[in-house]
Structure formats: structure tokens, C-alpha cells
Design a protein around this motif. Sequence first.
Motif, PDB file in Angstrom:
ATOM      1  N   THR A 177     -13.721 -11.709   5.185  1.00 26.46           N
ATOM      2  CA  THR A 177     -15.060 -12.181   5.518  1.00 26.46           C
ATOM      3  C   THR A 177     -15.361 -11.759   6.944  1.00 26.46           C
ATOM      4  O   THR A 177     -14.556 -11.992   7.844  1.00 26.46           O
ATOM      5  CB  THR A 177     -15.157 -13.715   5.388  1.00 26.46           C
ATOM      6  OG1 THR A 177     -14.832 -14.084   4.048  1.00 26.46           O
ATOM      7  CG2 THR A 177     -16.557 -14.200   5.726  1.00 26.46           C
ATOM      8  N   ILE A 178     -16.507 -11.133   7.140  1.00 27.75           N
ATOM      9  CA  ILE A 178     -16.924 -10.655   8.463  1.00 27.75           C
ATOM     10  C   ILE A 178     -18.178 -11.431   8.852  1.00 27.75           C
ATOM     11  O   ILE A 178     -19.147 -11.459   8.091  1.00 27.75           O
ATOM     12  CB  ILE A 178     -17.252  -9.149   8.438  1.00 27.75           C
ATOM     13  CG1 ILE A 178     -16.178  -8.358   7.694  1.00 27.75           C
ATOM     14  CG2 ILE A 178     -17.439  -8.617   9.853  1.00 27.75           C
ATOM     15  CD1 ILE A 178     -16.650  -6.997   7.237  1.00 27.75           C
TER      16      ILE A 178
ATOM     17  N   VAL B 129     -22.335  -6.138  10.326  1.00 26.11           N
ATOM     18  CA  VAL B 129     -21.504  -6.606   9.202  1.00 26.11           C
ATOM     19  C   VAL B 129     -21.799  -5.865   7.908  1.00 26.11           C
ATOM     20  O   VAL B 129     -20.887  -5.594   7.124  1.00 26.11           O
ATOM     21  CB  VAL B 129     -21.603  -8.138   8.998  1.00 26.11           C
ATOM     22  CG1 VAL B 129     -21.015  -8.886  10.178  1.00 26.11           C
ATOM     23  CG2 VAL B 129     -23.009  -8.586   8.711  1.00 26.11           C
ATOM     24  N   ILE B 130     -23.049  -5.504   7.695  1.00 25.50           N
ATOM     25  CA  ILE B 130     -23.398  -4.773   6.463  1.00 25.50           C
ATOM     26  C   ILE B 130     -22.834  -3.354   6.510  1.00 25.50           C
ATOM     27  O   ILE B 130     -22.257  -2.866   5.529  1.00 25.50           O
ATOM     28  CB  ILE B 130     -24.926  -4.756   6.234  1.00 25.50           C
ATOM     29  CG1 ILE B 130     -25.469  -6.187   6.100  1.00 25.50           C
ATOM     30  CG2 ILE B 130     -25.292  -3.907   5.037  1.00 25.50           C
ATOM     31  CD1 ILE B 130     -24.868  -7.001   4.967  1.00 25.50           C
TER      32      ILE B 130
ATOM     33  N   GLN C 107     -19.098  -3.689   6.075  1.00 23.51           N
ATOM     34  CA  GLN C 107     -18.798  -4.039   4.686  1.00 23.51           C
ATOM     35  C   GLN C 107     -18.845  -2.786   3.800  1.00 23.51           C
ATOM     36  O   GLN C 107     -17.940  -2.553   2.993  1.00 23.51           O
ATOM     37  CB  GLN C 107     -19.794  -5.082   4.178  1.00 23.51           C
ATOM     38  CG  GLN C 107     -19.569  -5.485   2.735  1.00 23.51           C
ATOM     39  CD  GLN C 107     -20.661  -6.404   2.219  1.00 23.51           C
ATOM     40  OE1 GLN C 107     -21.839  -6.198   2.510  1.00 23.51           O
ATOM     41  NE2 GLN C 107     -20.270  -7.412   1.471  1.00 23.51           N
ATOM     42  N   ASN C 108     -19.886  -1.981   3.956  1.00 22.76           N
ATOM     43  CA  ASN C 108     -20.008  -0.750   3.161  1.00 22.76           C
ATOM     44  C   ASN C 108     -18.862   0.210   3.439  1.00 22.76           C
ATOM     45  O   ASN C 108     -18.304   0.809   2.516  1.00 22.76           O
ATOM     46  CB  ASN C 108     -21.356  -0.081   3.421  1.00 22.76           C
ATOM     47  CG  ASN C 108     -22.506  -0.895   2.873  1.00 22.76           C
ATOM     48  OD1 ASN C 108     -22.344  -1.679   1.948  1.00 22.76           O
ATOM     49  ND2 ASN C 108     -23.680  -0.719   3.464  1.00 22.76           N
TER      50      ASN C 108
ATOM     51  N   LYS D  69     -15.672  -1.155   1.840  1.00 20.85           N
ATOM     52  CA  LYS D  69     -15.719  -1.006   0.383  1.00 20.85           C
ATOM     53  C   LYS D  69     -15.443   0.442  -0.033  1.00 20.85           C
ATOM     54  O   LYS D  69     -14.885   0.685  -1.101  1.00 20.85           O
ATOM     55  CB  LYS D  69     -17.074  -1.459  -0.170  1.00 20.85           C
ATOM     56  CG  LYS D  69     -17.270  -2.962  -0.168  1.00 20.85           C
ATOM     57  CD  LYS D  69     -16.296  -3.706  -1.041  1.00 20.85           C
ATOM     58  CE  LYS D  69     -16.842  -3.956  -2.411  1.00 20.85           C
ATOM     59  NZ  LYS D  69     -15.892  -4.740  -3.238  1.00 20.85           N
TER      60      LYS D  69
ATOM     61  N   ASN E 265     -12.517  -7.833  -1.945  1.00 24.61           N
ATOM     62  CA  ASN E 265     -13.612  -8.791  -1.887  1.00 24.61           C
ATOM     63  C   ASN E 265     -14.008  -8.937  -0.411  1.00 24.61           C
ATOM     64  O   ASN E 265     -13.294  -9.582   0.361  1.00 24.61           O
ATOM     65  CB  ASN E 265     -13.157 -10.136  -2.470  1.00 24.61           C
ATOM     66  CG  ASN E 265     -14.229 -11.187  -2.355  1.00 24.61           C
ATOM     67  OD1 ASN E 265     -15.414 -10.887  -2.334  1.00 24.61           O
ATOM     68  ND2 ASN E 265     -13.801 -12.437  -2.265  1.00 24.61           N
ATOM     69  N   ILE E 266     -15.114  -8.307  -0.034  1.00 32.53           N
ATOM     70  CA  ILE E 266     -15.546  -8.298   1.367  1.00 32.53           C
ATOM     71  C   ILE E 266     -16.894  -8.988   1.464  1.00 32.53           C
ATOM     72  O   ILE E 266     -17.887  -8.515   0.920  1.00 32.53           O
ATOM     73  CB  ILE E 266     -15.631  -6.854   1.914  1.00 32.53           C
ATOM     74  CG1 ILE E 266     -14.276  -6.155   1.756  1.00 32.53           C
ATOM     75  CG2 ILE E 266     -16.088  -6.870   3.368  1.00 32.53           C
ATOM     76  CD1 ILE E 266     -14.323  -4.677   1.944  1.00 32.53           C
ATOM     77  N   MET E 267     -16.911 -10.107   2.162  1.00 32.08           N
ATOM     78  CA  MET E 267     -18.140 -10.875   2.344  1.00 32.08           C
ATOM     79  C   MET E 267     -18.673 -10.609   3.753  1.00 32.08           C
ATOM     80  O   MET E 267     -17.941 -10.734   4.734  1.00 32.08           O
ATOM     81  CB  MET E 267     -17.877 -12.372   2.170  1.00 32.08           C
ATOM     82  CG  MET E 267     -19.137 -13.213   2.240  1.00 32.08           C
ATOM     83  SD  MET E 267     -18.823 -14.986   2.080  1.00 32.08           S
ATOM     84  CE  MET E 267     -17.912 -15.060   0.563  1.00 32.08           C
ATOM     85  N   ALA E 268     -19.929 -10.228   3.850  1.00 31.18           N
ATOM     86  CA  ALA E 268     -20.582  -9.987   5.134  1.00 31.18           C
ATOM     87  C   ALA E 268     -21.596 -11.093   5.387  1.00 31.18           C
ATOM     88  O   ALA E 268     -22.505 -11.297   4.590  1.00 31.18           O
ATOM     89  CB  ALA E 268     -21.276  -8.623   5.123  1.00 31.18           C
TER      90      ALA E 268
END
Length: 195
Positions: free
Chosen positions: A10-11, A38-39, A42-43, A46, A53-56
Motif C-alpha cells: 500500500t502506497i 502513487v498512481i 502503482q502502474n 504492476k 496487490n498494490i493499493m495506491a
Amino acid sequence: LIRSNIGNLTIIDFDHINPSNINRQIPATSSTIGKSKVIVLQNRLKDINPDANIMAIHQRYGAENDLDVLTHKYNLTDLTNSVILDCIDDLPAKALLITSLKERGVSFISSMGAAKKHDPRLIDIADLGETHSCPLARRFRKMLRQKFNFSRSQVMGIPTVFSSENCAGQEQHRGTSVMVTGSFGLMMAYWAVET
């Protein structure tokens, strides 16, 4: 961390990429200026591990959304099996996070200041009370002791990554070195994986 088989990450950050980030932050490129850090991160993560499982979470951490809110709102329910990497540079928010984590017994490591540091060989991991040559760590210790009632003993129970490089008297325009910021991150990742 994502290359070390960490499956859940999680970021949390409120910031957008700006040109001054390009010299030291992986998500910062000329094509990502103005985008959510964070987006973008996250990209990128991924792309490295599509199964992770990466939550931004694009927001500032603070008193209005302390750990209790985050655990319920974002389903971060099992923090006892988590390791938090604190990279906050806003001292009141940093103090709030560290205090919350210590009260809940959650594992964490906190990054101290990398500004004006240039020698990655002088980076170390130590308790906050044992750090030296770091103005941010000195201010942080003082704040925790004065406002959050932390012990004045040498050991504070706060693992940190810091640099012992003495930057006193250096030119004001000396910037931040990617060799140092990158090494801070690698030290924190090492500590997290080994904990």
C-alpha cells in the motif's frame, strides 16, 4: 520490495510529480510531471509484478485520517503482519504516525533526512535516539520528547535509516543525491524484508 516477492503493498502520498523530483525519485520523468506519485508508482510496480496487490492512496496522512481511519476505510485490517516504511517529511504527521504505530505494536522503520547528503557509505540503521549528524532526526527526537512524552533515554524504540555524513558548513545550493535517496530506500527495504 516488489522485486523481493512482496505480494501486498500500500502506497500513501498526496503529492504530484514535479520537475524537482526527477533527480531522485523513480516515478518522476518528463512524461509523468503533474501526475499523482502513487498512481504512477502503482502502474510501474504492476508492470514489474502484475500479480501483486498494490493499493495506491492519494491523500495526505495526518490527524484527520490517522491509522484507525485508514485501517477501516482502506481494509488495512491486519497491520500486525505488516511493516510500515515511514518516508514522511512533515514532522507533525511523522510523529503522529510513529506514535500510532508504537501504540499498536506495528513494525515500522522511519527515514530521516537525506538532504545535502552525498556519501551513501555513511548510511546506517539505528534507533532514533542513537542517530547523529542528522538535523531532521534531532528535531524529530525533540518533538517526540516534548509533545508526545517519549523517553529521554538513548534508546527510543524507533528504528531509523539515517546518514552520519556531517553537512555543516556546506554550500546552501547543494542538492539531494540520488545515490543517497536510493540507498535510504534500499536500506529500508532490506530492514522490512528481514523483519
